[in-house]
Scaffold this active site. Structure first.
Site, PDB file in Angstrom:
ATOM      1  N   CYS A 167       0.936  -1.203  -0.285  1.00  0.00           N
ATOM      2  CA  CYS A 167      -0.019   0.026  -0.126  1.00  0.00           C
ATOM      3  C   CYS A 167       0.814   1.307   0.021  1.00  0.00           C
ATOM      4  O   CYS A 167       0.441   2.072  -0.803  1.00  0.00           O
ATOM      5  CB  CYS A 167      -0.878  -0.060   1.081  1.00  0.00           C
ATOM      6  SG  CYS A 167      -0.176  -0.015   2.715  1.00  0.00           S
ATOM      7  N   HIS A 185      -2.425   0.835   7.079  1.00  0.00           N
ATOM      8  CA  HIS A 185      -2.642   0.942   5.517  1.00  0.00           C
ATOM      9  C   HIS A 185      -2.423   2.300   5.313  1.00  0.00           C
ATOM     10  O   HIS A 185      -2.788   3.417   5.903  1.00  0.00           O
ATOM     11  CB  HIS A 185      -4.166   0.459   5.433  1.00  0.00           C
ATOM     12  CG  HIS A 185      -4.467   0.467   3.950  1.00  0.00           C
ATOM     13  ND1 HIS A 185      -3.804  -0.401   3.013  1.00  0.00           N
ATOM     14  CD2 HIS A 185      -5.652   1.027   3.143  1.00  0.00           C
ATOM     15  CE1 HIS A 185      -4.084  -0.132   1.863  1.00  0.00           C
ATOM     16  NE2 HIS A 185      -5.369   0.729   1.985  1.00  0.00           N
ATOM     17  N   ASN A 205      -8.320   4.783  -2.319  1.00  0.00           N
ATOM     18  CA  ASN A 205      -7.608   3.854  -1.831  1.00  0.00           C
ATOM     19  C   ASN A 205      -7.203   2.732  -2.943  1.00  0.00           C
ATOM     20  O   ASN A 205      -7.111   3.289  -4.125  1.00  0.00           O
ATOM     21  CB  ASN A 205      -8.534   2.651  -0.975  1.00  0.00           C
ATOM     22  CG  ASN A 205      -8.149   1.767  -0.170  1.00  0.00           C
ATOM     23  OD1 ASN A 205      -6.831   1.750  -0.051  1.00  0.00           O
ATOM     24  ND2 ASN A 205      -9.135   1.012   0.391  1.00  0.00           N
TER      25      ASN A 205
END
Length: 463
Positions: free
Chosen positions: A92, A386, A408
């Site tokens: 991520c 994250h 995202n």
């Protein structure tokens, strides 16, 4: 006097230990008290029936009062386009670092969409982390195995997690390439098996280096052994990910239908061409909200980097109010930011909304679960899990933030079409850090950057 004091101290310690041991026992009186505390009245029986026949507690605690209260409209929003998907990987931080740059590249080349090859940079990330691990093992080769630093290194020689400074270390050394030049593979999308095998290989090599050092081998012999170990890692990476290109040709079609070509480029040339001027740690800083430590102080995490010569993770600790002020200024100026948070907390994945009261466990279970942010951090109940791109903010009539938006990297089907909306209260509780241009900091925060960083150990509870 000293012997008397020593005996008294030992006696006090022994008494305390015995008291603690006795207090830990669960005898019949304690069990009786626990049984009597659970009263199976009608409401409790209804809850028990629901829980014993439904394994998904979250489905039973979704707070009805929060439904429909948060929309996905924003007064201020960065120009972004397209959603990426990191699949089953911990990359991520890499996706987010690159997603921040994608809008400017789409504009520069007049194209509908663009993505980087994460596989290309991932190859070098794992290789560099392997080298750093082995160098740390050489450096600590004669240190006891139960030493906390040594144990930390062996616990996870490499992993695919990271933060923004790792992207900077890699990109400035190896460059970047478009997605078509080195496409994803099965092991780039699902990293666990490959990482596990690399770690097994590295632990074996690390122990061989320690055994050699115990027998008196010199640095030259240890580094020869290190290179043999890195050959094994390189082979695994090349077999699972493919070999990275040294030069490439990229053909693309612009919005006007014209086919364009970048021919015989090196990854470093491409990085220089697509990266905005000044996008370096000289002009950008990671800011963090960590209430367990003093604000307006700079911290550096020992050995938190991927390349041996790269920069460590450095951040400025600030109160939430300062972070929000700076973030809103960046969004108003159409600049997206690398950000990271405790994503799973109070997150309704179906609607793509995060709010501190989204799930009401206390009403269902009849127990208190809430803690202050500092206590959640210290007890390991909460931490950044994250990274995503911070792109939007909605405000009230006084320009105070009401809610925010993430882009995202879980694909367009996750959350709200690939985005997550979170309330300003959720920002305060579960947002941890973002990377921002220093010019957006207020005067007090900017002044704090002049301080010498406090060095935190590699095993620090926050990282």
């Amino acid at each position: 006097m000293k012997p008397i004091f020593f005996k008294a101290a030992v006696g006090a310690i022994a008494l305390t230990c015995c008291s603690m041991l006795k207090a830990q026992e669960l005898g019949e009186p304690q069990l009786k008290q626990l049984r009597e505390s659970f009263v199976l009245d009608a409401p409790t029986r209804a809850i028990q029936n629901a829980l014993t026949s439904n394994a998904n507690i979250r489905s039973l605690v979704l707070n009805r009062e929060k439904q429909g209260k948060t929309d996905h409209f924003f007064k201020y929003r960065v120009d972004v386009k397209g959603i990426t998907d990191q699949k089953q990987s911990g990359r991520c931080w890499m996706f987010t670092s690159m997603n921040v740059l994608r809008p400017s590249i789409i504009k520069k080349y007049n194209i509908e969409d663009f993505d980087f090859s994460h596989n290309y940079l991932y190859f070098y990330d794992m290789l560099e982390k392997a080298n750093l691990f082995l160098e740390n093992i050489i450096r600590t080769a004669k240190t006891d195995m139960d030493n906390r630093e040594v144990a930390t290194y062996f616990s996870a020689p490499v992993n695919d997690g990271g933060v923004w400074n790792l992207y900077y270390n890699l990109a400035t050394k190896y460059g970047v390439v478009p997605a078509q030049v080195m496409p994803e593979t099965e092991h780039a999308n699902n990293t666990s098996q490959m990482v596990s095998l690399i770690n097994e290989s590295l632990r074996r090599s690390g122990m061989e280096i320690r055994h050699m050092a115990e027998k008196g081998s010199k640095a030259e012999a240890l580094r020869k052994q290190k290179m043999q170990a890195l050959q094994d890692v390189y082979r695994i990476l090349a077999l699972c990910l493919g070999e990275p290109p040294a030069r490439f040709t990229w053909r693309y079609k612009d919005k006007d239908g014209n086919i364009q070509e970048l021919k015989d480029y090196t990854p470093l040339q491409f990085y220089a061409e697509v990266t905005p001027e000044g996008y370096t740690p000289d002009n950008y800083i990671m800011i963090m909200n960590d209430p367990t430590r003093p604000y307006y102080a700079v911290y550096e995490i020992q050995n938190y980097r991927n390349s041996y010569e790269g920069i460590n993770w450095v951040y400025l600790n600030l109160p939430n109010e300062d972070i929000k002020q700076a973030a809103l200024a960046s969004i108003k100026n159409n600049e997206a930011m690398y950000a990271s948070c405790d994503v799973a907390k109070q997150f309704d994945g179906k609607k793509g909304v995060s709010d501190p009261g989204m799930y009401d466990y206390a009403s269902l279970l009849g127990v208190k679960l809430d803690m202050e942010k500092s206590d959640r951090i210290l007890s390991r109940q909460s931490g950044s899990s994250h990274a995503m791109t911070l792109i939007g903010c909605d405000v009230d009539q006084n320009e105070n933030p009401v809610k925010w938006e993430f882009e995202n990297s879980w694909g367009a089907d996750a959350g709200h079409k690939g985005y997550i909306t979170f309330t300003d209260d959720w920002f305060s509780e579960y947002m941890f850090r973002l990377v921002i241009r220093k010019t957006y900091l207020n005067e007090k925060a900017a002044e704090a950057l002049k301080k010498k960083p406090v060095l935190l150990p590699v095993w620090d509870y926050m990282f």
